[in-house]
Design a protein around this motif. Structure first.
Motif, mmCIF file in Angstrom:
data_model
loop_
_atom_site.group_PDB
_atom_site.id
_atom_site.type_symbol
_atom_site.label_atom_id
_atom_site.label_comp_id
_atom_site.label_asym_id
_atom_site.label_seq_id
_atom_site.Cartn_x
_atom_site.Cartn_y
_atom_site.Cartn_z
ATOM 1 N N MET A 185 6.232 4.830 -15.394
ATOM 2 C CA MET A 185 5.161 3.877 -15.106
ATOM 3 C C MET A 185 5.715 2.685 -14.327
ATOM 4 S SD MET A 185 2.381 5.110 -16.557
ATOM 5 C CE MET A 185 1.317 3.697 -16.862
ATOM 6 N N THR A 186 5.162 2.443 -13.146
ATOM 7 C CA THR A 186 5.534 1.274 -12.345
ATOM 8 C C THR A 186 4.334 0.354 -12.157
ATOM 9 O OG1 THR A 186 5.054 2.512 -10.326
ATOM 10 C CG2 THR A 186 7.334 2.530 -11.118
ATOM 11 N N GLY A 187 3.384 0.481 -13.052
ATOM 12 C CA GLY A 187 2.154 -0.293 -12.977
ATOM 13 C C GLY A 187 0.993 0.556 -13.418
ATOM 14 N N GLY A 188 -0.177 -0.041 -13.550
ATOM 15 C CA GLY A 188 -1.354 0.687 -13.973
ATOM 16 C C GLY A 188 -1.316 1.012 -15.453
ATOM 17 N N GLU A 218 0.828 -1.199 0.000
ATOM 18 C CA GLU A 218 0.000 0.000 0.000
ATOM 19 C C GLU A 218 0.867 1.255 0.000
ATOM 20 O OE1 GLU A 218 -3.482 2.128 2.739
ATOM 21 O OE2 GLU A 218 -2.903 0.040 3.087
ATOM 22 N N MET A 219 1.949 1.237 0.789
ATOM 23 C CA MET A 219 2.863 2.376 0.814
ATOM 24 C C MET A 219 3.533 2.555 -0.545
ATOM 25 S SD MET A 219 4.563 1.892 4.598
ATOM 26 C CE MET A 219 5.656 3.289 4.374
ATOM 27 N N ALA A 236 1.609 6.696 -6.712
ATOM 28 C CA ALA A 236 0.563 7.661 -7.020
ATOM 29 C C ALA A 236 1.070 9.091 -6.844
ATOM 30 C CB ALA A 236 -0.653 7.416 -6.129
ATOM 31 N N GLN A 237 1.870 9.321 -5.800
ATOM 32 C CA GLN A 237 2.421 10.662 -5.588
ATOM 33 C C GLN A 237 3.358 11.059 -6.724
ATOM 34 O OE1 GLN A 237 4.193 10.486 -1.707
ATOM 35 N NE2 GLN A 237 2.249 10.789 -0.634
ATOM 36 N N LYS A 238 4.132 10.098 -7.241
ATOM 37 C CA LYS A 238 5.001 10.390 -8.375
ATOM 38 C C LYS A 238 4.178 10.765 -9.608
ATOM 39 C CE LYS A 238 8.902 7.421 -7.035
ATOM 40 N NZ LYS A 238 9.720 6.230 -7.404
ATOM 41 N N VAL A 239 3.080 10.045 -9.809
ATOM 42 C CA VAL A 239 2.216 10.345 -10.954
ATOM 43 C C VAL A 239 1.566 11.721 -10.783
ATOM 44 C CG1 VAL A 239 0.151 9.633 -12.217
ATOM 45 C CG2 VAL A 239 1.806 7.918 -11.462
ATOM 46 N N GLU A 240 1.122 12.040 -9.557
ATOM 47 C CA GLU A 240 0.541 13.352 -9.296
ATOM 48 C C GLU A 240 1.542 14.461 -9.602
ATOM 49 O OE1 GLU A 240 -2.614 12.143 -5.706
ATOM 50 O OE2 GLU A 240 -0.783 13.271 -5.273
ATOM 51 N N ILE A 268 -5.912 9.189 -11.339
ATOM 52 C CA ILE A 268 -5.335 10.530 -11.339
ATOM 53 C C ILE A 268 -5.443 11.059 -12.761
ATOM 54 C CG2 ILE A 268 -3.280 11.936 -10.864
ATOM 55 C CD1 ILE A 268 -2.326 9.534 -9.109
ATOM 56 N N GLY A 269 -5.901 12.305 -12.905
ATOM 57 C CA GLY A 269 -6.123 12.773 -14.264
ATOM 58 C C GLY A 269 -5.987 14.267 -14.448
ATOM 59 N N TYR A 270 -5.812 14.639 -15.720
ATOM 60 C CA TYR A 270 -5.814 16.035 -16.147
ATOM 61 C C TYR A 270 -7.127 16.278 -16.881
ATOM 62 C CZ TYR A 270 -4.771 20.183 -18.955
ATOM 63 O OH TYR A 270 -4.822 21.417 -19.545
ATOM 64 N N GLU A 271 -7.862 17.309 -16.445
ATOM 65 C CA GLU A 271 -9.147 17.620 -17.067
ATOM 66 C C GLU A 271 -9.467 19.091 -16.836
ATOM 67 O OE1 GLU A 271 -13.351 15.366 -16.943
ATOM 68 O OE2 GLU A 271 -12.915 16.523 -15.120
ATOM 69 N N GLY A 272 -9.894 19.771 -17.893
ATOM 70 C CA GLY A 272 -10.335 21.157 -17.768
ATOM 71 C C GLY A 272 -9.262 22.110 -17.288
#
Length: 489
Positions: free
Chosen positions: A79-82, A41-42, A48-52, A151-155
């Motif tokens: 990318m480390t997954g997803g 989980e960590m 996720a923080q890297k992607v953000e 996590i996404g970019y929109e608007g």
């Protein structure tokens, strides 16, 4: 020999070893049961923080493209997954778009629309009416998904959605509002590519730097500045809709509702009608006033000019506004003398616990001139014009009542106050739910019906009106669509 057989020393060593082994196995099991998922989980949180962070950099570079500072920009994602996907086709636009509605509250169908205005597509049955104007723009998105984390970019903003369905804003969208002007450059993503794996991927965004202006539109008389409608509603359809709503609520002058079933955030803004001095009309609009201001009305006066040789001699001239269960009426009549007008103020609320509050003027507005040159200035903020209360009790001067507001005063029959206080109080009440329309009329026109024809010359008479508009009001609207082509490599 007997003592040797009955000795337990060797047994205690074996038991100790068994207990130690059991404790070790239990500890390892607990680590695998609780520790390993926590470690994973960590790791997921770190990824996720890297992607953000990567999306935040992407957002900054994309702004340069949208503003014409660069024809294209690339951002690398580790990318480390997803998987990561560009959602910029017609099917994606159905779930990621902005619809803007402007509407007039005096339309015959408005009350029916009002009942469902906080629902996605609630406007569709009314767009053929001239009192409603609708336009929309597709947003599209670029999203990274790993398990239930999105996590996404929109608007023009970066958003993060958690497994519980709650979304948060990482960086703000292109939504700029200062309490008077809303500027909305909508970033529209084009493309339909996807990638999954454990290596780096580059997202490239390009544009021809030719934004499409949606509002104002010189070819459409309903899309002008300053706004002439009464309300502007912005519907934001997005999987990050609750974060969009939270962002709107965080701004100083806006608030938002959500339609959870349709993943939509709805921002509603009141249009402030034009203020100043202008020709008096038989119907004029007043926007919602600032409820936190104890005296939001700055100037509210009518300069009345006679229409004909009979002079300015109304017998039952009324200035009336209604809003839901509330109704406010100022009456004018020439009584008690040839060159004077008397006034009464009546406030009604038919809701449970409401009633009627009637105030009779104890002073007069003087009428100058003769016949068709007669004129009178009716200052609805006069601090010297005194009124006497003509009811046994009140209901709207009670801040503990759902129908009342400050100041908390218990008026009874015979109590007095100024016209200034009455106008400040009742204007806050009558505009509490939004803009209202004041109608000027002289009912019962005709011989024997209560007072003859309307004595006011509207071409020569004027209205002066200034007030503090309610926060969340809008005067100017600027909307553009910036098309951005996104590719993965």
């Amino acid at each position: 020999m007997k003592k040797l057989i009955r000795s337990e020393k060797a047994v205690s060593s074996v038991v100790g070893m068994i207990m130690l082994l059991a404790l070790t196995i239990t500890s390892v099991s607990m680590i695998f049961l609780y520790g390993v998922p926590t470690i994973y989980e960590m790791q997921d949180m770190a990824n996720a923080q890297k992607v953000e962070q990567a999306f935040t950099i992407f957002d900054s570079r994309t702004s340069k493209v949208a503003l014409g500072e660069s024809p294209s920009q690339s951002t690398s994602f580790s990318m480390t997954g997803g998987d990561i996907k560009v959602n910029g086709d017609n099917q994606s636009y159905e779930e990621s778009q902005i619809v803007i509605i402007s509407v007039d509250i005096d339309a015959s169908w408005y009350d029916a629309f009002k009942q469902n205005k906080d629902k996605w597509r609630s406007w569709e049955d009314y767009t053929s009416n001239p009192e409603m104007n609708e336009f929309n723009a597709s947003m599209g998105s670029i999203v990274y998904s790993d398990k239930d984390r999105v996590i996404g970019y929109e608007g023009g903003g970066v958003w993060s959605k958690y497994p519980n369905g709650k979304s948060v804003m990482i960086s703000p969208p292109e939504f700029h509002y200062n309490g008077e002007t809303l500027t909305l450059p909508i970033m529209s993503i084009e493309g339909n590519t996807a990638y999954d794996g454990r290596s780096d991927v580059d997202i490239t965004v390009s544009s021809d730097n030719m934004p499409t202006i949606l509002y104002p539109d010189p070819l459409d008389s309903r899309r002008t500045n300053p706004l002439t409608s009464d309300k502007v509603l912005i519907y934001i359809k997005s999987e990050f809709y609750n974060a969009w709503a939270d962002y709107a609520n965080s701004l100083a002058y806006t608030s938002a509702e959500t339609d959870d079933a349709n993943e939509t955030a709805i921002v509603e803004l009141e249009v402030i009608p034009a203020m100043g001095k202008d020709r008096l009309k038989q119907a004029f609009k007043v926007g919602a006033v600032n409820q936190s201001n104890p005296a939001p009305i700055y100037n509210f006066s009518l300069d009345l000019e006679a229409r004909a040789s009979a002079g300015l001699n109304p017998s039952n001239y009324r200035i009336t506004a209604s809003s839901g269960t509330r109704k406010l009426t100022y009456t004018l009549a020439k009584k008690g003398g040839a060159n004077q007008l008397i006034m009464s103020v009546i406030y009604e609320d038919t809701a449970t616990g409401g009633g009627v509050e009637t105030w009779d003027g104890m002073d007069i507005f003087p009428v100058s001139g003769k016949q068709d040159d007669q004129a009178a200035e009716v200052d609805l903020l006069s601090q010297t014009f005194t009124f006497e209360y003509d009811e046994s009790s009140d209901f709207s001067w009670d801040n503990n009542s759902s129908l009342g507001i400050d100041p908390d005063i218990a008026y009874t029959n015979g109590d007095t106050t100024s016209l200034y206080n009455l106008t400040q109080h009742y204007m806050k009440l009558i505009t509490m739910e939004g803009s209202v329309i004041f109608v000027l009329d002289h009912p019962g026109s005709g011989k024997g019906k209560g007072g003859g024809s309307d004595p006011v010359d509207y071409d020569e008479s004027t209205l002066t009106l200034y007030y503090d508009g309610m926060p969340g009001s809008i005067t100017y609207l600027h909307v553009s669509r910036n098309d951005l082509t996104a590719t993965l490599k």
